[in-house]
Design a protein around this motif. Structure first.
Motif, PDB file in Angstrom:
ATOM      1  N   LEU A 277       0.749  -1.252  -0.128  1.00  0.00           N
ATOM      2  CA  LEU A 277       0.088  -0.045  -0.127  1.00  0.00           C
ATOM      3  C   LEU A 277       0.945   1.249  -0.103  1.00  0.00           C
ATOM      4  O   LEU A 277       0.361   2.381  -0.660  1.00  0.00           O
ATOM      5  N   LYS A 278       2.040   1.189   0.699  1.00  0.00           N
ATOM      6  CA  LYS A 278       2.832   2.276   0.508  1.00  0.00           C
ATOM      7  C   LYS A 278       3.282   3.073  -0.910  1.00  0.00           C
ATOM      8  O   LYS A 278       3.702   3.717  -0.799  1.00  0.00           O
ATOM      9  N   ASN A 279       3.260   2.020  -1.583  1.00  0.00           N
ATOM     10  CA  ASN A 279       3.629   2.081  -3.083  1.00  0.00           C
ATOM     11  C   ASN A 279       2.491   2.552  -3.862  1.00  0.00           C
ATOM     12  O   ASN A 279       2.638   2.641  -5.197  1.00  0.00           O
ATOM     13  N   LEU A 280       1.163   2.683  -3.447  1.00  0.00           N
ATOM     14  CA  LEU A 280       0.242   3.596  -3.962  1.00  0.00           C
ATOM     15  C   LEU A 280      -0.043   4.841  -3.742  1.00  0.00           C
ATOM     16  O   LEU A 280       0.625   5.499  -2.525  1.00  0.00           O
ATOM     17  N   SER A 281      -0.629   5.519  -4.609  1.00  0.00           N
ATOM     18  CA  SER A 281      -0.895   7.155  -4.116  1.00  0.00           C
ATOM     19  C   SER A 281      -1.851   6.952  -2.841  1.00  0.00           C
ATOM     20  O   SER A 281      -2.725   6.138  -2.818  1.00  0.00           O
ATOM     21  N   LYS A 282      -1.748   8.223  -2.239  1.00  0.00           N
ATOM     22  CA  LYS A 282      -2.789   8.355  -1.228  1.00  0.00           C
ATOM     23  C   LYS A 282      -4.366   8.026  -1.313  1.00  0.00           C
ATOM     24  O   LYS A 282      -4.877   7.370  -0.616  1.00  0.00           O
ATOM     25  N   ARG A 283      -4.857   8.662  -2.502  1.00  0.00           N
ATOM     26  CA  ARG A 283      -6.227   8.196  -2.737  1.00  0.00           C
ATOM     27  C   ARG A 283      -6.529   6.721  -2.997  1.00  0.00           C
ATOM     28  O   ARG A 283      -7.411   6.124  -2.721  1.00  0.00           O
ATOM     29  N   ALA A 284      -5.529   6.194  -3.902  1.00  0.00           N
ATOM     30  CA  ALA A 284      -5.655   4.945  -4.021  1.00  0.00           C
ATOM     31  C   ALA A 284      -5.534   3.961  -2.902  1.00  0.00           C
ATOM     32  O   ALA A 284      -6.364   2.982  -2.579  1.00  0.00           O
ATOM     33  N   ARG A 285      -4.738   4.273  -1.902  1.00  0.00           N
ATOM     34  CA  ARG A 285      -4.576   3.573  -0.849  1.00  0.00           C
ATOM     35  C   ARG A 285      -5.621   3.742   0.220  1.00  0.00           C
ATOM     36  O   ARG A 285      -6.143   2.566   0.655  1.00  0.00           O
ATOM     37  N   GLU A 286      -6.193   4.802   0.149  1.00  0.00           N
ATOM     38  CA  GLU A 286      -7.501   5.192   1.090  1.00  0.00           C
ATOM     39  C   GLU A 286      -8.738   4.310   0.371  1.00  0.00           C
ATOM     40  O   GLU A 286      -9.480   3.790   1.141  1.00  0.00           O
ATOM     41  N   SER A 287      -8.937   4.420  -0.828  1.00  0.00           N
ATOM     42  CA  SER A 287      -9.750   3.449  -1.362  1.00  0.00           C
ATOM     43  C   SER A 287      -9.760   1.939  -1.310  1.00  0.00           C
ATOM     44  O   SER A 287     -10.658   1.336  -0.981  1.00  0.00           O
ATOM     45  N   ILE A 288      -8.510   1.288  -1.266  1.00  0.00           N
ATOM     46  CA  ILE A 288      -8.359   0.137  -1.055  1.00  0.00           C
ATOM     47  C   ILE A 288      -8.609  -0.432   0.141  1.00  0.00           C
ATOM     48  O   ILE A 288      -9.202  -1.214   0.769  1.00  0.00           O
ATOM     49  N   ILE A 289      -8.047   0.484   1.163  1.00  0.00           N
ATOM     50  CA  ILE A 289      -8.299   0.089   2.613  1.00  0.00           C
ATOM     51  C   ILE A 289      -9.949   0.013   3.211  1.00  0.00           C
ATOM     52  O   ILE A 289     -10.101  -0.863   3.793  1.00  0.00           O
ATOM     53  N   GLU A 290     -10.624   1.009   2.500  1.00  0.00           N
ATOM     54  CA  GLU A 290     -11.862   1.185   2.571  1.00  0.00           C
ATOM     55  C   GLU A 290     -12.728  -0.160   1.979  1.00  0.00           C
ATOM     56  O   GLU A 290     -13.462  -0.769   2.466  1.00  0.00           O
TER      57      GLU A 290
END
Length: 326
Positions: A277-290
């Protein structure tokens, strides 16, 4: 020309394969030879062989492996992999699994349900399909299904046909057949543990330098495409993602669908989740976590399928040289 004794060649090869492979090989050796090879390995630690010497021994091993692959034929039982034996990386001798002893009671049905399916399959393998059907019809359905899987295709198909028909066998005869089956089954005391030779070979190849591994896979694909496919599927694992640096992780994530990634991260170690996840953009990371919160109940089949897609992408990128496993 570089000159080595047989023991020196073997010791040098084991030093390249690593400690785990060396330990496994030592277990299959005569203690005296194993002690001598350990001594040579320790000497290599203090006085490492030159790159030329390593290349020479690996090249020699490669030629031997290729010769072995070319001599494989359909008459060779794959369950006794010649590669594993000739490289001494694993013992091809399958360990025996002993079944718990069971004293027959006056309830043959209960006895049959307690026995290992393998014991019963061995006991009825040569019986008439009617007899096989009679036995399977009178025991637990899950036990019967396991036994059917162990029978030959011909016996299994014929037995299923008779299982669908009404039985006219009297109760005393049924009881006698079941008791006889129990007696034969309890005499089956052990079975050989099945060895996954594709996994043995995959473990060996994973220990070798990539250039050598690629050459050996080419040879295997030419001699046994089916085995090569099985080996290839086991050369990489989901945990190998931790061996990638950040730049290569980003390349991998670009090849993977978001849905597959979300499912793959279920029931995953937190260290691996954080690394990806740290290798994704902030928006993509938050979306995936959700989204991960809504995928908690994925089945084992879904999880395996999604992770296989990631591992497949990893294998393709590594084979093409676009990424590098450390």
């Amino acid at each position: 020309m570089i000159a080595f004794t047989t023991n020196e060649r073997l010791a040098l090869l084991l030093s390249v394969l690593g400690e785990e492979a060396a330990t496994t090989a030592f277990e299959a050796m005569h203690p005296t030879r194993a002690t001598y090879l350990r001594k040579l390995l320790n000497e290599f630690k203090s006085d490492p062989p030159s790159p030329e010497e390593v290349d020479y021994v690996i090249g020699d091993f490669n030629q031997y492996f290729q010769f072995a692959m070319q001599t494989w034929g359909p008459e060779i039982d794959q369950a006794n992999s010649q590669v594993a034996k000739k490289t001494s990386s694993k013992s091809t001798k399958s360990p025996l699994i002993y079944f718990p002893s069971l004293a027959p009671t006056n309830d043959p049905i209960a006895d049959l349900n307690r026995l290992d399916p393998f014991q019963i399959a061995q006991a009825i393998a040569d019986d008439h399909p009617k007899t096989v059907a009679l036995v399977l019809r009178n025991i637990d359905i899950k036990q019967a299904a396991k036994i059917l899987e162990l029978l030959s295709t011909e016996v299994r198909n014929d037995a299923i046909v008779f299982m669908t028909r009404d039985s006219t066998v009297t109760a005393p005869i049924v009881n006698q057949v079941l008791k006889s089956t129990v007696q034969k089954a309890v005499s089956v005391e052990f079975r050989a543990e099945e060895v996954d030779q594709s996994q043995v070979l995959a473990d060996l190849l994973r220990s070798l330098p990539k250039t050598i591994r690629v050459e050996l896979m080419v040879q295997l694909e030419q001699s046994d495409p089916e085995l090569a496919q099985k080996v290839k599927s086991k050369l990489y694992s989901f945990e190998d993602l931790l061996r990638l640096d950040d730049r290569d992780i980003q390349k991998l994530l670009a090849e993977v669908e978001t849905d597959s990634l979300i499912v793959s991260l279920q029931r995953c170690e937190q260290a691996l989740i954080d690394r990806l996840l740290k290798n994704l953009s902030k928006r993509a990371r938050e979306s995936i976590i959700e989204e991960m919160e809504f995928k908690i109940g994925v089945s084992d089949e879904e999880l395996e399928a999604s992770r296989s897609k990631l591992v497949g992408a990893l294998a393709r990128l590594d084979d093409s040289g676009q990424i590098k496993l450390t």
